[in-house]
Every structure is written in C-alpha cells, then in structure tokens.
Scaffold this active site. Structure first.
Site: not given
Length: 418
Positions: A285, A335-336, A360, A388, A392
């Site tokens: 960001d 993505s932290n 998270g 997908h 899998d």
C-alpha cells in the site's frame, strides 16, 4: 500507452541544460523523471499537472541556439522504462515539502501543492494547510483540530445493583446541538489514471479465473522468538528485519516441492509454463495506490538478503519511485494485510500467476500444547487463492501444510536452504 504528468520542475521562459529534470510522470507501472535532451529555453508546456499525455506526443518545446532560425525543438514523451532515482533525489529540494499522506490528500482533492502555502517548518505543507485551502475553494467550514472525537459521558458507579440518581431528573428540554461542520462542496468526477487504471485492467482480467480458497492458522510462537533474537543483529547491519522475509523464504522452499504453484497458463488454456525463478511479489500500500513489487530469485537468497531487498522496495514504494523492473516478472504473491488489521481475507490472483496468499495479523491466543495444557500462542491466519483450472484443493492444502511447518519450526528451514 499514456502517462500522467505529476509535477513540472520548469516553467515557460526557464533556461535548461541537457539532462536537467523537466517533469515527473506516472505510468501504470512506475514514476519517472523526464530530463531535457537539449540546452535552451522552455517555450511551451503542452500539459498541466494531472493531465494525461500519450507516449510519443510532444511534451515541451525547447528553443535551442540552432533552432533560433527555425522552429523550436520538441521533447516528446517516451515510454518510462526505469525510474531515475538519483535525479529525483536531486530535485527534492526544489519540490514542495510534504509527506506522502499530505500529497495523497492533495491529489484526491485535485489540489496543486504549488498553490498551497505551507505553515510547517521550512515551509512544509501540513494536512491543515490542505484542508484550509480546500475550505476556501469549496466554501466548507472545517474544524481546526480535524476529526471530532466522541467523548463518552462518565458513569457514576453505586454499590447497589440498581442505579439511583441523586435527584429526580429535570424536565426534558430540547438542547441546541453544537456547531457542526457544514460542507457545501460538489461531487467530482475524475478519469482513472496511472496505477488505478492498471488496477482496473488487472482485476478485470482476474475475474476470468475460477479461484479455489483455502484458509488455515499457523502457530508462529517459535518464529516470534527467533525474529526478536535476530532483529538486533540485522539492525546492527543497517537492515530492518520483519517477519516477511521468513514468510517469503518458506514459500520459496515450498514451491520447490509444488512447482505448479509457481507457473502460468496461456490465454487459450492449452499449456502451462513452469517458472524457474521464484520471483515472489509483496502487495504494498503506497501513496500512489496498490502496487506489487517482487523480490527476484528468492530461491538463491538468504533470509537476510530478502530483508535487504524488502527494505529497498519499501523505501522506493513510499517515495513513488518503484521502477518497471521491480513491478514486473512476478511468479507468486503474498499480501500482508495483517499489518493494517484483520485475520482472514479473499486474495485475488494476479494474472498470469496462479496462486496468492493473504497473511492476517499475528494474535496472542490460548491453545492446547501436546500435553493438553492451555498455553499462550502467537497465531497467524493465512488465506490462499489458487487457479482452480490447473490447481486442485489437495495441492494447495499440501503446500500450505509444508509452508506452515517451516514457520512453526523455523530451524527446519535450515535443512532445505541452498
């Protein structure tokens, strides 16, 4: 291709020499300082700040000695390839002084910093200066101290379970509300530019990918202790060591065992390309918006090497100077989001990549140990998304389990380090 003119360093009538900085432009991938090709005098600027310029179109007219008998030379907009960081730093003294947050506030309100009078130290432009300037333009009445705080009334506690007022409540009378800010501005419509426009394009393409989601939690108690132990050593070498280098290295070790997660699929879905290098991206960001620079060839780097590279990318991202080389070529992304808040997320895959993870915040929670006792644990939540069409659920689950094992027992990474 197009770019947005972010700032002019010259005005009409100024004398310039070859390689002098003329302006700063922002493409959908990088911020670039354009320099002069000639010695001469600026005769015409073709664009204002925040205008969109097409690559190959005239940017500025420069009258040179040899052009005095004919027409002035034209500098044209070229495709920004890499950011000229050194030149940009030299020009900082001539630019309006403001923090990235203040610059972003000005940009969101379509305010030119050159028109704002700074009241901070050495003429630095503060948030209050932007708000006051905006108030004068729109007729808004803004509170001096910024956002209002809601103060909760004090509650009088009594020994009795039922609250008993000292006196009977007085008759209820309407009370005039305090003065409130009145905003009289108008809605504003702006074209999408730069990074925002690139984000629309990328996310639109991402909607074509059928994602598979998988979430888990990781006990990073041992990693927290290790990071604290190594943090001082890294700092003595001039590098800030966070948890992210460990997350990135663990992902790279896992990709050796599950190379399909470090692959890409062609547009016709007829072939898969397995990438040799682990170019792991980090969603970042910045004042300019969301960017995803990547650390190249993580499989060849130590945790300290990764920390050094992350420090460099974060510094460039904060100043808006990430180059095209830093923003392209990614093969896998983390993505932290936990640095801002939250636990679980639904990360969106960045084409042509096929997998992404969202991390998270680390929480201290009660957990059972192997003896069945409740202990204090540092718990990290992780959310994965995979394409997908070629990946899998079992593959994503096994990769996550391996990645988790490296972080829950950091010493085990030493067995696979190269």
């Amino acid at each position: 291709m197009e770019v947005t003119v972010k700032e002019w360093y010259v005005k009409e009538g100024d004398k310039v020499s070859q390689f002098d900085s003329i302006c700063e432009v922002q493409s959908d991938k990088a911020s670039v300082t354009i320099t002069s090709r000639y010695d001469g005098v600026i005769r015409k600027l073709y664009y204002d700040v925040e205008d969109t310029a097409l690559v190959g179109s005239p940017l500025v007219d420069i009258e040179t000695d040899r052009a005095q008998e004919g027409s002035p030379e034209e500098d044209v907009v070229e495709t920004p390839a890499v950011s000229h960081q050194h030149t940009h730093q030299e020009m900082k003294a001539q630019k309006a002084q403001a923090t990235p947050a203040v610059r972003r506030l000005a940009m969101e309100n379509n305010i030119k910093l050159s028109e704002v009078v700074g009241t901070g130290k050495d003429g630095r432009i503060l948030k209050e200066d932007i708000l006051n300037f905006l108030a004068k333009q729109t007729g808004a009445i803004l509170p001096y101290e910024g956002e209002q705080q809601v103060v909760q009334p004090a509650v009088r506690r009594t020994t009795d379970a039922t609250f008993k007022p000292d006196k009977a409540p007085a008759a209820s009378h309407p009370v005039a509300a305090g003065s409130r800010p009145v905003f009289t501005g108008k809605d504003r419509t702006e074209p999408l530019k730069g990074i925002q426009k690139a984000m629309v394009k990328t996310m639109t393409a991402a909607l074509k990918i059928p994602p598979f989601g998988y979430c888990d939690e990781v006990d990073v108690t041992q990693l927290v202790s290790l990071q604290k132990e190594l943090k001082g050593l890294a700092q003595s070498r001039g590098v800030r060591l966070s948890y992210m280098p460990f997350f990135i290295k663990a992902a790279s070790l896992g990709l050796f065992h599950f190379p399909i997660l470090n692959a890409s699929i062609d547009e016709g879905c007829q072939s898969i390309t397995y990438k040799a290098s682990h170019n792991i991206g980090l969603a970042m960001d910045t004042p300019q918006g969301l960017v995803v620079p990547n650390v190249k060839s993580v499989q060849t780097l130590s945790i300290f090497d990764i920390a050094v590279e992350l420090n460099r990318l974060q510094s460039l991202g904060a100043s808006g100077q990430l180059g095209t080389a830093d923003l392209t070529g990614g093969t896998f992304t983390l993505s932290n989001i936990g640095t801002i808040g939250g636990t679980y997320a639904t990360p969106v895959i960045l084409p042509p990549e096929v997998a992404i993870g969202a991390l998270g915040k680390i929480q201290v929670l009660p957990r059972f140990n192997t003896q069945g006792d409740i202990v204090q644990a540092h718990v990290l939540s992780v959310s994965w998304s995979a394409d997908h069409r070629i990946i899998d659920g079992a593959t994503m689950c096994r990769f996550s389990n391996l990645w988790r094992s490296y972080l829950e027992n950091p010493a085990s990474m030493a067995l696979d380090l190269k």
